[in-house]
Design a protein around this motif. Structure first.
Motif, PDB file in Angstrom:
ATOM      1  N   PRO A 129      49.715  39.122  42.268  1.00 14.67           N
ATOM      2  CA  PRO A 129      49.033  39.938  41.249  1.00 14.67           C
ATOM      3  C   PRO A 129      49.134  39.320  39.855  1.00 14.67           C
ATOM      4  N   TRP A 130      50.254  38.633  39.601  1.00 12.02           N
ATOM      5  CA  TRP A 130      50.418  38.023  38.267  1.00 12.02           C
ATOM      6  C   TRP A 130      49.437  36.877  38.091  1.00 12.02           C
ATOM      7  N   LYS A 140      46.554  36.626  39.649  1.00 15.18           N
ATOM      8  CA  LYS A 140      45.225  37.232  39.496  1.00 15.18           C
ATOM      9  C   LYS A 140      45.021  37.741  38.075  1.00 15.18           C
ATOM     10  N   LEU A 141      46.080  38.304  37.551  1.00 16.39           N
ATOM     11  CA  LEU A 141      45.994  38.828  36.186  1.00 16.39           C
ATOM     12  C   LEU A 141      45.694  37.698  35.205  1.00 16.39           C
ATOM     13  N   ASP A 184      44.176  34.913  35.963  1.00 15.30           N
ATOM     14  CA  ASP A 184      42.770  34.540  36.183  1.00 15.30           C
ATOM     15  C   ASP A 184      41.843  35.478  35.418  1.00 15.30           C
ATOM     16  N   MET A 185      42.143  36.763  35.473  1.00 14.45           N
ATOM     17  CA  MET A 185      41.284  37.736  34.776  1.00 14.45           C
ATOM     18  C   MET A 185      41.310  37.511  33.278  1.00 14.45           C
ATOM     19  N   LEU A 186      42.509  37.255  32.767  1.00 18.02           N
ATOM     20  CA  LEU A 186      42.616  37.033  31.315  1.00 18.02           C
ATOM     21  C   LEU A 186      41.889  35.760  30.905  1.00 18.02           C
ATOM     22  N   ARG A 187      41.808  34.813  31.841  1.00 15.67           N
ATOM     23  CA  ARG A 187      41.095  33.569  31.554  1.00 15.67           C
ATOM     24  C   ARG A 187      39.616  33.681  31.896  1.00 15.67           C
ATOM     25  N   LEU A 188      39.184  34.854  32.371  1.00 16.53           N
ATOM     26  CA  LEU A 188      37.798  35.088  32.803  1.00 16.53           C
ATOM     27  C   LEU A 188      37.399  34.080  33.867  1.00 16.53           C
ATOM     28  N   GLU A 189      38.325  33.805  34.767  1.00 11.35           N
ATOM     29  CA  GLU A 189      38.071  32.833  35.828  1.00 11.35           C
ATOM     30  C   GLU A 189      38.093  33.513  37.188  1.00 11.35           C
ATOM     31  N   LEU A 190      37.506  32.801  38.135  1.00 11.44           N
ATOM     32  CA  LEU A 190      37.419  33.305  39.492  1.00 11.44           C
ATOM     33  C   LEU A 190      38.735  33.038  40.214  1.00 11.44           C
ATOM     34  N   PRO A 191      39.398  34.076  40.739  1.00  9.97           N
ATOM     35  CA  PRO A 191      40.618  33.804  41.509  1.00  9.97           C
ATOM     36  C   PRO A 191      40.253  33.235  42.864  1.00  9.97           C
ATOM     37  N   LEU A 192      41.207  32.658  43.556  1.00 11.38           N
ATOM     38  CA  LEU A 192      40.953  32.254  44.938  1.00 11.38           C
ATOM     39  C   LEU A 192      40.662  33.515  45.740  1.00 11.38           C
ATOM     40  N   LEU A 217      35.635  39.200  40.059  1.00 15.10           N
ATOM     41  CA  LEU A 217      36.895  38.456  39.934  1.00 15.10           C
ATOM     42  C   LEU A 217      37.806  38.516  41.146  1.00 15.10           C
ATOM     43  N   VAL A 257      46.024  45.739  40.291  1.00 15.81           N
ATOM     44  CA  VAL A 257      45.396  44.555  39.698  1.00 15.81           C
ATOM     45  C   VAL A 257      43.988  44.360  40.263  1.00 15.81           C
ATOM     46  N   LEU A 263      39.212  39.508  24.938  1.00 17.56           N
ATOM     47  CA  LEU A 263      39.096  38.303  25.769  1.00 17.56           C
ATOM     48  C   LEU A 263      37.841  37.497  25.458  1.00 17.56           C
ATOM     49  N   TRP A 266      37.876  33.730  23.964  1.00 16.16           N
ATOM     50  CA  TRP A 266      37.395  32.553  24.678  1.00 16.16           C
ATOM     51  C   TRP A 266      36.169  31.943  23.996  1.00 16.16           C
ATOM     52  N   ARG A 310      35.650  27.544  39.267  1.00 20.24           N
ATOM     53  CA  ARG A 310      36.288  28.842  39.012  1.00 20.24           C
ATOM     54  C   ARG A 310      35.994  29.325  37.597  1.00 20.24           C
ATOM     55  N   PRO A 347      32.353  32.351  35.975  1.00 25.39           N
ATOM     56  CA  PRO A 347      32.214  33.651  35.315  1.00 25.39           C
ATOM     57  C   PRO A 347      32.329  33.537  33.793  1.00 25.39           C
ATOM     58  N   ARG A 348      33.313  32.728  33.345  1.00 25.02           N
ATOM     59  CA  ARG A 348      33.485  32.581  31.900  1.00 25.02           C
ATOM     60  C   ARG A 348      32.287  31.873  31.283  1.00 25.02           C
TER      61      ARG A 348
END
Lengths: 339, 253
Positions: A131-132, A134-135, A137-145, B12, B32, B49, B53, B212, B215-216
């Protein structure tokens, strides 16, 4: 012992991505179902391609739908590429195959890159991202695996993604494959033949083209938030055909200067001239699946006069790879092999 | 289409994880996984955010109009999505715009017939913007030049109602400036392939493309270009010019 042929290396490389693959079955698209039906060429099809399937009024066809995985275990509800192999039977013992999949582009532009890709896609043990992570990834606005499917302990997603990040040509296919989902029915997905073929028209002009099957009943995928169901696609197809036929329209796009004629990683723009080549009507599930479907060896290069392979190196390599694979699993001999 | 893929990516996480595996994942993971839909996270994303960015990895405003290519099929049925801010956004200002179009219908239709390369064209009022959406063949610059030559007076009447329009009136005497003015208001057309968005944004020195980050990339491009055309659009009969269609339909053009 001599060095392995390219065909052998390709088949073994693909097989290595599925540790539970069973000898005697297809190296990929292992789980499938055969259906019979008819194809009727459109009024204009013969103007663009003089090959027999596009001149006859109606002819029988055999279609095999499949899940993309090389595992013998059926996971219909998992996000995966699906296949649609079609054999046109215009009569007099002639046959033409068209192999298509739900991904509109391929992962690599040539054989060497594909061998590297299969290495990269070797399954690794997978766990849900923490979860950390993923969090972050979300803060980076990126796609998680992506989360593994329930019960999935190994997959090649991380390796494929890393490969795509190093090799831009693979990015589109890897990204789309990751998002592709599961169809509610084999009859409700669009299938793309991916490669460029050269067709000869009634006017003698040779044109570069790509084919797609578009479902008349529309495209629909399952709810990605719902639990994945392992086995439903075969039964759904049986039930659908018991109530009537399922239809697909064969669309052909004509390539132009500047289009990637020999690179299956690049789809063509939607702005290319598009011709409706005919309608496929599926009637019934084949009774003897083993003899009349699983033992049948399709080949994307099994063509008829009027349609030829392009210089796409992946398409050309598939010809020998499919023959090799068919011999390995004891499938119906391919005419190219003189069997 | 890239926008569809990238939008899907915006979730996400594959939610099946949270719903289908609810028995095997912990409470923190479930929280989450559901976070992107929570008002708190959405507020954080919008106000912290995205600005962060956008500052950290700035994305340039993308140019409007179709991308230049050599393929004939790319040079017919091209889209222009002109979005022009009205000087007076009140209902009175919008009515003035509607009236300017209505009073010039004959001129516009005759002009479009004379230009000959236009498939469709229409004016639309959206909030405080007047929009002109058209599908045309050939080069954008020539398209605008032909327009000015045939209906320059109509353009003057319309442009006079637009914020910043006075600088290019009379259009017949400010052709190059007017072309630039129109181009600046033509919407950016998001590429059909998702990874092309990354390639467009990529620094020339970068050798890697991290999918990855799609999205950004999409979010920041929409921050830079709030109004966009979503891909190149569907065509029922792609690859044919207006002239070819008229010829084949034998409508005496």
């Amino acid at each position: 012992m001599g060095e392995a042929t390219i065909a052998q290396r390709l088949v073994e490389a693909v097989r290595s991505d599925f540790p539970d693959h069973q000898p005697g079955t297809r190296p990929v698209h292992t789980v499938g179902i055969g259906v019979s039906g008819t194809f009727m060429a459109s009024e204009v099809a013969g103007q663009f391609c003089i090959a027999a399937p596009f001149r006859a009024a109606q002819m029988p066809v055999l279609v095999r739908f499949s899940n993309g995985s090389g595992s013998p275990v059926e996971h219909d509800g998992w996000s995966d590429v699906r296949g649609m192999a079609t054999r046109f039977l215009p009569g007099d013992g002639a046959a033409m195959d068209m192999l298509a999949m739900t991904l509109p582009e391929f992962f690599t532009p040539n054989v060497d890159a594909f061998l590297q890709f299969t290495k990269a896609a070797m399954p690794q043990s997978v766990e849900r991202e923490s979860p950390w992570r993923k969090l972050i990834d979300m803060l980076r606005l990126e796609l998680p695996l992506p989360d593994p499917e329930p019960g999935e302990t190994m997959n090649g997603s991380a390796g494929m993604m890393a490969y795509a990040n190093r090799h831009g040509f693979a990015g589109e296919a890897v990204f789309r494959a990751g998002m592709i989902g599961a169809p509610v029915s084999y009859a409700r997905a669009t299938y793309h033949a991916v490669h460029c073929f050269i067709v000869t028209g009634a006017d003698g002009v040779r044109r570069p083209v790509r084919f797609s099957w578009q479902p008349v009943s529309g495209v629909r995928t399952t709810d990605p938030t719902a639990p994945a169901i392992d086995r439903y696609l075969h039964e759904e197809l049986r039930a659908r055909l018991a109530q009537g036929s399922a239809q697909f329209m064969l669309m052909m796009s004509v390539g132009e200067g500047g289009d990637a004629l020999n690179d299956p990683t690049r789809p063509w723009p939607a702005k290319r001239t598009r011709v409706a080549m005919g309608m496929l009507s599926l009637a019934q599930v084949v009774a003897d699946q083993l003899a009349d479907c699983e033992r049948v060896g399709f080949n994307p290069c099994r063509l008829l006069p009027g349609i030829a392979v392009s210089d796409d190196p992946i398409l050309r390599a598939r010809r020998d790879a499919y023959e090799y694979s068919q011999r390995e699993r004891g499938a119906t001999p391919c005419p190219f092999a003189g069997g | 289409m890239s926008i569809r893929s990238a939008s899907a990516a915006l979730r996400l996480v594959r939610l099946r994880g949270a719903e289908a595996m609810s028995g095997s994942v912990g409470w923190l993971e479930r929280v989450v996984d559901r976070l992107p839909d929570s008002p708190v996270f959405q507020f954080l994303a919008r106000h912290v955010l995205v600005p962060f960015w956008a500052w950290r990895t700035p994305v340039a405003v993308a140019e409007g109009g179709p991308v230049m290519t050599i393929a004939p099929g790319d040079n017919v049925q091209r889209m222009m999505n002109l979005v022009m801010k009205l000087k007076d956004p009140s209902p009175i200002g919008r009515a003035k715009a509607a009236l300017a179009i209505a009073q010039n219908v004959d001129e516009i239709y005759a002009g479009l017939n004379n230009v000959g390369t236009v498939h469709f064209a229409r004016f639309v009022l959206v909030g405080d913007h007047l929009c002109m959406f058209s599908v045309y063949d050939g080069d954008f610059t020539n398209y605008i030049r032909d327009f000015i030559a045939t209906i320059g007076s109509v353009f003057d009447a319309v442009v006079a109602l637009i914020d910043g329009g006075d600088a290019v009136i009379p259009t017949e005497q400010n052709v190059e400036a007017f072309i630039d003015w129109v181009h600046a208001r033509d919407l950016y057309q998001v590429p059909d392939l998702a990874t092309d968005l990354l390639n467009q944004q990529r620094d020339g020195s970068a050798t890697e493309t991290d999918i990855r980050r799609l999205p950004r990339a999409l979010i920041l491009q929409l921050q830079a270009n709030p109004n966009v055309s979503l891909g190149s659009g569907y065509r029922a009969y792609p690859g044919f010019s207006a002239a070819q269609l008229r010829h084949r339909l034998e409508v005496g053009w």
